[in-house]
Write an enzyme that holds these catalytic residues in place. Structure first.
Site, mmCIF file in Angstrom:
data_model
loop_
_atom_site.group_PDB
_atom_site.id
_atom_site.type_symbol
_atom_site.label_atom_id
_atom_site.label_comp_id
_atom_site.label_asym_id
_atom_site.label_seq_id
_atom_site.Cartn_x
_atom_site.Cartn_y
_atom_site.Cartn_z
ATOM 1 N N SER A 29 -6.466 12.051 -1.238
ATOM 2 C CA SER A 29 -6.142 10.733 -1.766
ATOM 3 C C SER A 29 -5.830 10.826 -3.248
ATOM 4 O O SER A 29 -6.349 11.687 -3.963
ATOM 5 C CB SER A 29 -7.322 9.788 -1.545
ATOM 6 O OG SER A 29 -7.197 8.632 -2.341
ATOM 7 N N CYS A 36 0.820 -1.211 0.000
ATOM 8 C CA CYS A 36 0.000 0.000 0.000
ATOM 9 C C CYS A 36 0.855 1.263 0.000
ATOM 10 O O CYS A 36 2.080 1.227 0.131
ATOM 11 C CB CYS A 36 -0.947 -0.034 1.197
ATOM 12 S SG CYS A 36 -2.331 1.136 1.121
ATOM 13 N N ASP A 37 0.163 2.396 -0.088
ATOM 14 C CA ASP A 37 0.730 3.692 -0.466
ATOM 15 C C ASP A 37 2.030 4.093 0.228
ATOM 16 O O ASP A 37 3.038 4.352 -0.411
ATOM 17 C CB ASP A 37 -0.298 4.801 -0.189
ATOM 18 C CG ASP A 37 -1.595 4.590 -0.929
ATOM 19 O OD1 ASP A 37 -1.758 3.528 -1.540
ATOM 20 O OD2 ASP A 37 -2.455 5.477 -0.889
ATOM 21 N N LYS A 38 2.014 4.213 1.549
ATOM 22 C CA LYS A 38 3.161 4.796 2.259
ATOM 23 C C LYS A 38 4.296 3.794 2.445
ATOM 24 O O LYS A 38 5.408 4.177 2.797
ATOM 25 C CB LYS A 38 2.714 5.327 3.630
ATOM 26 C CG LYS A 38 1.467 6.183 3.600
ATOM 27 C CD LYS A 38 1.572 7.327 2.613
ATOM 28 C CE LYS A 38 0.256 8.058 2.451
ATOM 29 N NZ LYS A 38 -0.813 7.308 1.786
ATOM 30 N N CYS A 90 -4.742 -0.826 -4.802
ATOM 31 C CA CYS A 90 -5.841 -0.221 -5.555
ATOM 32 C C CYS A 90 -5.438 0.011 -7.007
ATOM 33 O O CYS A 90 -4.349 0.501 -7.295
ATOM 34 C CB CYS A 90 -6.268 1.085 -4.902
ATOM 35 S SG CYS A 90 -6.816 0.870 -3.189
ATOM 36 N N GLU A 142 -5.254 11.843 4.872
ATOM 37 C CA GLU A 142 -5.582 11.812 3.449
ATOM 38 C C GLU A 142 -7.092 11.740 3.318
ATOM 39 O O GLU A 142 -7.743 10.975 4.026
ATOM 40 C CB GLU A 142 -4.927 10.587 2.822
ATOM 41 C CG GLU A 142 -5.088 10.493 1.322
ATOM 42 C CD GLU A 142 -4.277 9.337 0.763
ATOM 43 O OE1 GLU A 142 -3.037 9.441 0.774
ATOM 44 O OE2 GLU A 142 -4.878 8.342 0.338
#
Length: 575
Positions: A476, A129-131, A201, A449
């Site tokens: 986001s 995921c993102d971070k 995602c 976010e």
């Protein structure tokens, strides 16, 4: 190339593995399963940010286990360790989102500390995921030992009645259901089909944005960004990882050899071409800081001004990352950009080859609805723009569909949830500038976010395209619309966002990259005099440490900024 006598492959691990001066370490390694022959091999740590209850991370431990086996097969010693992050999709719209950005730096810290203490000679990071991606790459840069990122890959699109679904579809379904535009049955179908399995995602939200930027930078191996999470290609990446890290160890290529200013420019070119997330404007400066130099918002603006948007990807467009995979993957797009002199082909990468060598036998991406030609871009300049005005400096994501000018009356909220509640009660009207403050890196703490509100309004025909957003928090990568985030100085430390009142007019001018509160200087000064900073929302724990140490957004919200005067020297008492 390494001189094996002056810098052997096991340069770090030899201090603890088989070293007669550290017999306890040798005993523990043998107890952990190493043979006497293994003690002289280079050791490679494999970071997995895997955990079960999240699609982005549920498969990472399995991928990491394959990577670990490939390291042993390459004649090295491999061992997996963990540093789990936060699921943005699960925490979105809740107070749990305050933990998301701080988890980036926590991951960087944990990886740095673990690798340093265990004396690994190389590192392969397997984030989802993102971070987790920028956090793990920050650690690679700090450590500067041979290593690279292997992205867990993105999820396949969900499907319902012939339409593709992403995680943003779930948020938009909430808005549509609340307005009576869809039935409860339809709402339930969308929720149940938006995430069909493992992977991050699927649109050009933050995860795929950062995976693409990191691959373009060269610290991720070719195809790692676009190979789907559940695919033969992703599995093959893992099988090949051992040979790849051995090659870097043998050649002595380290992350800071790869993560140069030119590499960051190329990463930002990729973010721009794909119309990626504004979070890149936080993570690129933070990764550059870890690599020992500054990459500023001015650098980001410079790339954006000369780079067009070509990718028709969600949330602003139609397609998902799997669609790019189906037409040749990220290297095919990179080959097209390289052929048009938009990338630096002579840079070294984690393959041990230059970028040009990596792409030499790759066919350029076909130009169609997914990727537009340079002669007919979706937008002639970049969508990520740096705005300045009397409210500070902000990062915007303007694709051109929003228009170039917005003027409206402010509706001010001191938290994200207050704004969501106002929307749910029908209190947001057209021609409003929604101001959300005290949600910055210090004020949050954590710089939440936001997607819940923007996606709800994006799915609301009454308001879509008729409101703007300004905040000292983040948006986001799934957000779209007239949005300005990362405002700094933030409200909590006395930035002018703290002095906006309901009914004030705010002007956003995309043609001049400006945003201004339309009140006179005397009024603004009067409001400043009557202002007191609100108390922090936390009084202990990780978020308090974060609030005390975090920089403002323009420096990437780093937590390890060197401040020599921050350490208080206490003189010894006289005897």
């Amino acid at each position: 190339m390494n001189d094996n006598d002056s810098h052997p492959l096991n340069f770090y691990s030899r201090l603890v593995s088989g070293n007669p001066d550290n017999p306890a370490a040798t005993s523990m390694l043998i107890g952990a399963g190493l043979t006497l022959q293994d003690l002289n091999k280079a050791q490679v740590g494999v970071l997995s940010t895997g955990f079960k209850l999240n699609t982005c991370n549920m498969h990472l431990n399995n991928l990491a286990s394959i990577v670990e086996k490939s390291i042993w097969d390459a004649g090295l010693v491999g061992g997996t360790f963990h540093a789990s992050g936060v699921s943005d999709g699960i925490s979105m719209g809740t107070d749990g989102m305050r933990a998301s950005l701080p988890s980036r730096d926590a991951i960087a810290d944990l990886v740095e500390l673990h690798v340093t203490g265990e004396h690994y000679d190389g590192v392969i990071v397997v984030p989802g995921c993102d971070k987790q991606m920028p956090g793990s790459v920050m650690a690679l840069a700090r450590l500067n030992r041979p290593g690279f990122m292997l992205y867990g890959g993105s999820i396949a699109p969900g499907h319902l009645d012939g339409d593709d679904l992403t995680i943003v579809s779930s948020f938009q379904a909430r808005s549509a259901f609340n307005q009576g535009l869809i039935t409860r049955e339809r709402y339930d179908q969308i929720i149940q089909k938006s995430c069909p399995g493992a992977g991050a995602c699927g649109g050009l939200f933050t995860a795929n944005t950062m995976a693409s930027a990191i691959e373009a930078m060269g610290i991720g191996l070719p195809y790692t960004a676009s190979n789907p999470a559940v695919s033969k290609q992703k599995m093959q990446e893992c099988y090949d990882a051992g040979a790849s890290i051995k090659n870097l160890l043998q050649k002595g290529i380290k992350p800071r050899d790869i993560m140069t200013k030119e590499a960051f420019d190329d990463a930002m070119v990729m973010v721009t071409v794909l119309a990626g997330s504004t979070n890149a404007a936080l993570h690129l400066p933070a990764m550059a800081h870890a690599a020992g130099f500054e990459y500023t918002l001015d650098d980001i603006q410079g790339v954006s001004e000369r780079t067009p948007v070509l990718g028709n990807f969600t949330p602003s467009g139609k397609y998902a990352m799997q669609d790019l995979h189906n037409v040749g993957g990220l290297p095919a797009l990179m080959r097209y950009l390289l052929d048009n002199h938009m990338l630096h082909g002579d840079r070294i990468t984690a393959t041990g080859k230059t970028l040009e060598e990596n792409l030499r036998n790759v066919q350029p991406v076909p130009l169609d609805e997914i990727i537009s030609p340079l002669e007919n871009p979706l937008k002639s300049t970049g969508h990520i723009q740096i705005y300045k005005g009397n409210l500070g400096t902000a990062v915007s994501k303007i694709t051109g569909k929003e228009g170039t000018y917005f003027k409206g009356q402010a509706r001010v909220f001191d938290s994200e949830q207050a704004a969501v509640n106002a929307y749910d009660h029908g209190e947001i009207v057209p021609n409003t500038v929604i101001v959300i403050r005290y949600e910055g890196p210090v004020g949050g703490p954590g710089m939440k976010e936001m997607l819940k509100l923007t996606s709800s309004i994006s799915g609301d025909p009454r308001l879509k395209g008729k409101v703007a957003y300004i905040t000292d928090a983040r948006f986001s990568g799934g957000s779209d619309g007239f949005i300005l985030g990362h405002v700094h100085p933030e409200a909590q430390i006395g930035g002018n966002l703290a002095f906006v009142k309901d009914g004030d007019y705010i002007e956003i001018d995309a043609s001049n990259n400006s945003f201004n509160l339309l009140v006179d200087d005397e009024t603004l000064v009067t409001r400043m005099r009557g202002w007191e900073a609100p108390a922090l929302k936390v009084t202990q724990g990780a978020l308090l440490k974060y609030a005390y140490n975090v920089s403002q957004a323009n420096k990437g919200c780093i937590t390890d900024e060197y401040r020599p005067n921050a350490i208080r020297i206490v003189p010894q008492s006289k005897l």
